[in-house]
Design a protein around this motif. Structure first.
Motif, PDB file in Angstrom:
ATOM      1  N   UNK A 194      44.404  41.074  35.946  1.00 31.33           N
ATOM      2  CA  UNK A 194      45.995  41.345  36.458  1.00 31.33           C
ATOM      3  C   UNK A 194      46.477  39.797  36.993  1.00 31.33           C
ATOM      4  N   UNK A 195      45.366  39.065  37.407  1.00 27.53           N
ATOM      5  CA  UNK A 195      45.745  37.510  37.830  1.00 27.53           C
ATOM      6  C   UNK A 195      46.138  36.991  36.766  1.00 27.53           C
ATOM      7  N   UNK A 196      45.405  37.312  35.474  1.00 30.83           N
ATOM      8  CA  UNK A 196      45.683  36.318  34.338  1.00 30.83           C
ATOM      9  C   UNK A 196      46.851  36.786  33.632  1.00 30.83           C
ATOM     10  N   UNK A 197      47.182  37.836  33.749  1.00 30.08           N
ATOM     11  CA  UNK A 197      48.612  38.334  33.254  1.00 30.08           C
ATOM     12  C   UNK A 197      49.751  37.704  34.092  1.00 30.08           C
ATOM     13  N   UNK A 198      49.465  37.716  35.285  1.00 30.09           N
ATOM     14  CA  UNK A 198      50.570  37.112  36.052  1.00 30.09           C
ATOM     15  C   UNK A 198      50.777  35.802  36.164  1.00 30.09           C
ATOM     16  N   UNK A 199      49.576  34.904  36.031  1.00 27.84           N
ATOM     17  CA  UNK A 199      49.923  33.538  36.034  1.00 27.84           C
ATOM     18  C   UNK A 199      49.958  32.898  34.534  1.00 27.84           C
ATOM     19  N   UNK A 200      49.564  33.694  33.534  1.00 28.82           N
ATOM     20  CA  UNK A 200      49.753  33.169  32.252  1.00 28.82           C
ATOM     21  C   UNK A 200      48.719  32.164  31.612  1.00 28.82           C
TER      22      UNK A 200
END
Length: 270
Positions: A194-200
Motif C-alpha cells: 500500500x505504501x509503495x503504491x502510494x509513494x511511487x
C-alpha cells in the motif's frame, strides 16, 4: 560555413560516393531545433547549420511541405511528425534494450549498480543490469531470479497488480523472512505494498540480504506497469552519509526519473 565563392563548407564526413550531402544537410536543419531554440528565423537556422540562407530556405520549405516543420511566414518550428523519424528505431527495440542505456546513465551518475526486472510467476527475473561492484554473496546477472516479495523491484511489481492477480500471487508464494530484518507475514507485506503504491517507489532495507539496500520504481507501458528498475546500495555506505534520509530521497528521485524515461521510450515505441 561558406567560403568566399559562397560554396557551403559545412563539415561532413570524408565519405565515399555513397554519401548523400543533401540528406545530411536536411537532417542538420532538423537537429538545429532544440529546447533552447524551438522556434527560429531563416537566418538563425542558417547560422546554426552553417548553410547559406538560400540553401537553408530550400530545406526548410521542403520540410514544411513534408509536414515536419511549420512556419508563420517569418519563423520556423518542428512539428510532432518528426517523432516518426525515431519511431522505427524504438519500435524494433525490446524492453531490455530500451532500458539498458538509461540504467548505464544512472549507474554512472550514482556510482552504483542498477537493474531492471519483470514479474515471472512468484519471482522476479532480471532482464537488464549494470554492475559497478559485487555487493551480494550471490552474483546477479540477466536471468537471475529472486522471490518477488523480498525485493524492491518485486514489491513495486506486486503493488501494481490487479487485485485478483495479487490474491493469486499471495496464495502461491511462500512468504517468510529471509533475514532478521525482513517482514514475514502477508498482512505486513500488504501494508508495505500500500505504501509503495502510494509513494511511487520502494525502499528495501536489508530484507533480501544483510548489508544490501535497494530502491525501485515502476516502468509503465501506457497505463500498465510492465517492469521495475532499481539501484542497489551498500547499507554501510548509506549509514555513513551525513543525512541518511536526504540521501535516500535523492536516490529515489533519480530512480523514479529513470523509470519515467524508460516508460516514455516504451510509449513512443507503441
Amino acid at each position: 560555413m561558406t567560403n568566399a565563392a559562397g560554396t557551403d563548407t559545412q563539415s561532413a564526413p570524408q565519405a565515399s560516393d555513397q554519401y548523400v550531402q543533401s540528406l545530411a544537410r536536411g537532417l542538420a536543419v532538423i537537429r538545429a531545433f532544440d529546447a533552447e531554440r524551438p522556434v527560429m528565423t531563416l537566418s538563425e537556422v542558417a547560422g546554426q547549420t552553417g548553410l547559406t540562407r538560400a540553401t537553408a530556405r530550400r530545406f526548410l520549405h521542403t520540410l514544411v511541405e513534408l509536414g515536419y516543420v511549420r512556419t508563420d511566414g517569418k519563423t520556423f518550428a518542428l512539428t510532432a511528425k518528426v517523432l516518426q523519424l525515431g519511431y522505427a528505431y524504438l519500435s524494433g527495440l525490446s524492453l531490455p534494450q530500451l532500458a539498458q542505456p538509461h540504467l548505464e546513465e544512472l549507474s554512472l551518475k550514482l556510482g552504483e549498480s542498477t537493474s531492471a526486472a519483470v514479474l515471472d510467476g512468484t519471482d522476479i527475473a532480471y532482464i537488464a543490469r549494470v554492475t559497478t561492484r559485487r555487493i551480494m554473496t550471490i552474483g546477479i546477472t540477466v536471468g537471475t531470479r529472486f522471490p518477488a516479495y523480498a525485493t524492491s523491484m518485486g514489491r513495486v511489481l506486486l503493488a501494481h497488480l490487479p487485485p485478483a492477480d495479487l490474491k493469486a500471487y499471495l496464495a502461491a508464494a511462500d512468504i517468510k523472512p529471509l533475514t532478521p530484518r525482513a517482514l514475514g507475514t502477508v498482512p505486513e507485506l500488504l501494508k508495505v505494498l500500500d505504501a509503495v503504491r502510494s509513494q511511487g517507489w520502494c525502499l528495501l532495507d536489508q530484507e533480501l540480504e544483510l548489508g544490501l539496500m535497494s530502491i525501485a520504481a515502476p516502468v509503465y507501458d501506457g497505463p500498465k506497469v510492465v517492469a521495475a528498475v532499481n539501484v542497489s546500495l551498500q547499507a554501510q555506505t548509506v549509514e555513513a552519509k551525513p543525512d541518511r534520509e536526504a540521501y535516500l530521497a535523492s536516490v529515489a528521485q533519480e530512480i523514479v526519473a529513470t523509470a519515467r524515461h524508460i516508460s516514455a521510450d516504451l510509449t513512443a515505441r507503441g
